[in-house]
Design a protein around this motif. Structure first.
Motif, short mmCIF file in Angstrom:
data_model
loop_
_atom_site.label_atom_id
_atom_site.label_comp_id
_atom_site.label_asym_id
_atom_site.label_seq_id
_atom_site.Cartn_x
_atom_site.Cartn_y
_atom_site.Cartn_z
N UNK A 137 -28.86 -39.58 -28.27
CA UNK A 137 -28.62 -38.26 -28.85
C UNK A 137 -28.19 -38.35 -30.31
N UNK A 138 -28.22 -39.56 -30.89
CA UNK A 138 -27.80 -39.72 -32.29
C UNK A 138 -28.81 -39.08 -33.23
N UNK A 139 -28.36 -38.75 -34.40
CA UNK A 139 -29.19 -38.03 -35.37
C UNK A 139 -30.45 -38.82 -35.72
N UNK A 140 -30.32 -40.13 -35.91
CA UNK A 140 -31.47 -40.94 -36.31
C UNK A 140 -32.56 -40.92 -35.24
N UNK A 141 -32.16 -40.98 -33.98
CA UNK A 141 -33.15 -40.98 -32.89
C UNK A 141 -33.87 -39.65 -32.80
N UNK A 142 -33.12 -38.57 -32.98
CA UNK A 142 -33.74 -37.25 -32.92
C UNK A 142 -34.70 -37.06 -34.10
N UNK A 143 -34.27 -37.49 -35.29
CA UNK A 143 -35.12 -37.35 -36.48
C UNK A 143 -36.41 -38.14 -36.34
N UNK A 144 -36.36 -39.27 -35.66
CA UNK A 144 -37.55 -40.08 -35.47
C UNK A 144 -38.60 -39.35 -34.63
N UNK A 145 -38.15 -38.51 -33.71
CA UNK A 145 -39.07 -37.79 -32.83
C UNK A 145 -39.59 -36.49 -33.44
N UNK A 146 -38.83 -35.89 -34.34
CA UNK A 146 -39.17 -34.56 -34.88
C UNK A 146 -40.57 -34.48 -35.48
N UNK A 147 -41.02 -35.44 -36.30
CA UNK A 147 -42.36 -35.33 -36.89
C UNK A 147 -43.49 -35.28 -35.86
N UNK A 148 -43.22 -35.73 -34.63
CA UNK A 148 -44.24 -35.72 -33.58
C UNK A 148 -44.24 -34.42 -32.78
N UNK A 149 -43.38 -33.52 -33.17
CA UNK A 149 -43.32 -32.16 -32.59
C UNK A 149 -43.21 -32.14 -31.07
N UNK A 150 -42.17 -32.77 -30.50
CA UNK A 150 -41.95 -32.59 -29.05
C UNK A 150 -41.62 -31.13 -28.77
N UNK A 151 -42.07 -30.63 -27.66
CA UNK A 151 -41.74 -29.26 -27.27
C UNK A 151 -40.24 -29.12 -27.07
N UNK A 152 -39.63 -30.17 -26.55
CA UNK A 152 -38.18 -30.21 -26.39
C UNK A 152 -37.75 -31.66 -26.39
N UNK A 153 -36.56 -31.89 -26.92
CA UNK A 153 -35.94 -33.22 -26.89
C UNK A 153 -34.65 -33.04 -26.11
N UNK A 154 -34.65 -33.50 -24.86
CA UNK A 154 -33.50 -33.32 -23.98
C UNK A 154 -32.81 -34.65 -23.75
N UNK A 155 -31.49 -34.64 -23.77
CA UNK A 155 -30.74 -35.87 -23.60
C UNK A 155 -30.15 -35.96 -22.20
N UNK A 156 -30.00 -37.20 -21.73
CA UNK A 156 -29.38 -37.46 -20.43
C UNK A 156 -27.88 -37.58 -20.61
N UNK A 157 -27.11 -37.14 -19.59
CA UNK A 157 -27.55 -36.46 -18.37
C UNK A 157 -28.09 -35.06 -18.68
N UNK A 158 -29.09 -34.67 -17.94
CA UNK A 158 -29.81 -33.43 -18.23
C UNK A 158 -28.98 -32.19 -17.96
N UNK A 159 -29.23 -31.17 -18.74
CA UNK A 159 -28.71 -29.83 -18.47
C UNK A 159 -29.78 -29.11 -17.66
N UNK A 160 -29.55 -28.96 -16.35
CA UNK A 160 -30.59 -28.42 -15.47
C UNK A 160 -30.95 -26.98 -15.80
N UNK A 161 -29.97 -26.19 -16.21
CA UNK A 161 -30.26 -24.79 -16.57
C UNK A 161 -31.21 -24.74 -17.76
N UNK A 162 -30.95 -25.60 -18.75
CA UNK A 162 -31.81 -25.63 -19.93
C UNK A 162 -33.20 -26.12 -19.56
#
Length: 402
Positions: free
Chosen positions: A94-119
Motif C-alpha cells: 500500500x506504499x505510495x511507490x507501489x501504487x504509483x507504479x500501477x497508476x500508468x497502467x490504469x487499473x480499474x481499482x487498486x485494492x490492498x490486503x486485507x480486503x475491504x469487502x464492502x468496497x
C-alpha cells in the motif's frame, strides 16, 4: 431476471495464489453474479493463458508466482484490441511507490490486503450489474442417474466443510467497538463453531501466513490473521451455498453432532487443566472431531436441493459410511497442523506405543462425550485410558458433574 434471461453473462478471471483469499474472491463474486463464468488460477502464467478466453473482468493479485499481477495488467493493456478490460489489482503493498507504479497502467481499482469487502462488493456491483438488474440462479440439478454413494464420494474430495452453527453477523457486530474488531471478544463469540474454527486455523497456516510455530487454537489463528482478514474469512463463509442447514431433519442431526463436539471440547479442556497440558489446543481438538459428520450433512442437503431423495435410514447409513472419510479429507486438504490432527484422532482410538498426557486426555474426553445420559461410568473407569490416568470411578463422577 433469471440467469437464463440475462443479456450478457460475464466471464471473470480470478488469479490469486493464496487459497483462502481465492475462495473469498470467488464467493464474493458469485454473491453478485451467481451466473458468472469463472476462470480461477493460482499463478500468472496460467492467467496469461486464460486471458485468451477474453474475460469481461480480471481480478488478480499483484504478488502472483511466475508472471506477477502488474505484468499481467501490463499485458492486458498492451494487447487489448477492444474496450479496456476492467482489471482489479489486489496487493499486499500500500506504499505510495507501489501504487504509483500501477497508476500508468490504469487499473480499474487498486485494492490492498486485507480486503475491504464492502468496497469490493460495491466495485463488483458497478462492473457486473446494470442499474436495477437482479440475477437469480437456480440450484443445479443432480447428474441424471447418479447414486447417493457416488455423489458423496465426489463431494468428499472438495467439500466446503460443515455448516455454520454461529450467527456470524451477530458475532462480528458484538466484537466491534470504537477501536475496531476486538479479537478476544470475537474469539468468545465464535469459539463454539467448528467450521469457523477449522477454516481460520487452516487459513492462518497457509503459505501466505505460515511463519514461526503453526496456529493450533482459534485465538492463535485470529492473532496471526489479524482483525480484518479474520472478519473477511468469517463473513465469506456465510456467502456460500448451504452455509446453514435449512433442511429440518439434517439440522436436527447437526445439532446433535454439535452438542457432541462441545461436550468433548469441555471435557478435554477440564482434563487438560488437571493434567497441566495445553487446554485450548485440547478444547479445539474436541470441537473439531465431528467436523466430518457436519460436512457430510451439508453434502446431504446439497443432494436434496439438487433433487435427490433420502430414504428412511439413509442419513444414518451415510454418516456411518462417509462421516470419518469426510473429516479425514478435510483435515488433510486444509493442512491442519499434524499435532492437532493427532489429538483429534486420539478421541476415537489410542493406537499403540507410548501415550502423552494430552493424547490420553482427548481419548477420555471422547469416551465421556459419547456416553449416553444416565449410563454407568464403570466401563470407562475400568478401561485402559482411565487406568493410565489414574482416574477412578469417583474422579470420573466428579468430572461428569463439573
Amino acid at each position: 431476471m433469471s440467469a437464463q434471461d440475462s443479456p450478457a453473462v460475464p466471464r471473470v478471471l480470478i488469479a490469486e495464489a493464496d487459497p483462502w483469499t481465492r475462495d473469498l474472491l470467488t464467493q464474493m463474486l458469485l454473491s453478485v453474479r451467481c451466473d458468472a463464468h469463472l476462470d480461477v488460477c493460482t499463478d500468472g502464467q496460467d492467467a496469461l493463458q486464460l486471458l485468451q478466453r477474453q474475460p469481461d473482468l480480471v481480478i488478480a493479485a499483484r504478488e502472483l508466482p511466475g508472471v506477477d499481477g502488474l505484468d499481467l495488467l501490463r499485458n492486458v493493456r498492451h494487447k487489448s484490441q477492444r474496450r479496456a478490460i476492467p482489471f482489479i489489482l489486489i496487493s499486499e503493498r500500500s506504499d505510495v511507490a507501489s501504487v504509483r507504479e500501477a497508476v500508468p497502467l490504469s487499473p480499474t481499482a487498486y485494492l490492498t490486503k486485507p480486503l475491504n469487502l464492502d468496497s469490493l462488493k460495491a466495485r463488483l456491483n458497478g462492473l457486473l450489474l446494470e442499474v436495477g438488474q437482479q440475477v437469480f440462479c437456480e440450484i443445479p440439478a443432480l447428474t441424471a442417474g447418479v447414486q447417493l454413494e457416488t455423489f458423496l464420494e465426489e463431494r468428499r474430495q472438495y467439500s466446503d466443510g460443515g455448516p455454520l452453527m454461529a450467527d456470524v453477523q451477530v458475532a462480528v457486530k458484538r466484537a466491534l467497538n470504537a477501536q475496531g474488531l476486538n479479537l478476544r471478544q470475537l474469539e468468545e463469540e465464535i469459539r463454539t463453531d467448528p467450521q469457523i474454527t477449522a477454516v481460520l486455523i487452516a487459513a492462518a497456516n497457509s503459505a501466505a501466513h505460515h511463519r514461526d510455530a503453526p496456529a493450533q487454537t482459534l485465538l492463535q489463528a485470529l492473532q496471526k490473521l489479524g482483525a480484518t482478514q479474520s472478519m473477511n474469512l468469517i463473513l465469506g463463509l456465510a456467502l456460500k451455498r448451504s452455509a446453514r442447514l435449512s433442511d429440518p431433519e439434517l439440522a436436527q442431526y447437526a445439532e446433535r453432532f454439535w452438542a457432541d463436539s462441545l461436550h468433548a471440547a469441555e471435557y478435554a479442556r477440564t482434563l487438560a487443566r488437571n493434567l497441566d497440558v495445553d487446554q485450548e489446543r485440547c478444547y479445539c481438538a474436541g470441537l473439531l472431531h465431528c467436523l466430518g459428520d457436519l460436512a457430510l450433512l451439508r453434502a446431504l442437503q446439497e443432494w436434496r436441493l439438487g433433487g435427490g431423495v433420502l430414504a428412511p435410514g439413509q442419513v444414518d447409513k451415510a454418516l456411518m459410511d462417509f462421516g470419518a472419510a469426510f473429516g479425514s479429507a478435510l483435515r488433510t486438504r486444509w493442512r491442519l497442523p499434524l499435532e492437532l490432527r493427532e489429538l483429534i484422532a486420539a478421541i476415537y482410538h489410542l493406537g499403540g506405543g507410548v501415550y502423552s498426557r494430552d493424547t490420553l486426555a482427548m481419548n477420555l474426553a471422547g469416551q465421556l462425550a459419547r456416553l449416553p445420559a444416565g449410563a454407568s461410568l464403570e466401563p470407562i473407569a475400568n478401561g485402559k485410558t482411565a487406568r493410565l490416568l489414574k482416574m477412578d470411578l469417583a474422579a470420573l463422577t466428579r468430572l461428569r458433574r463439573s
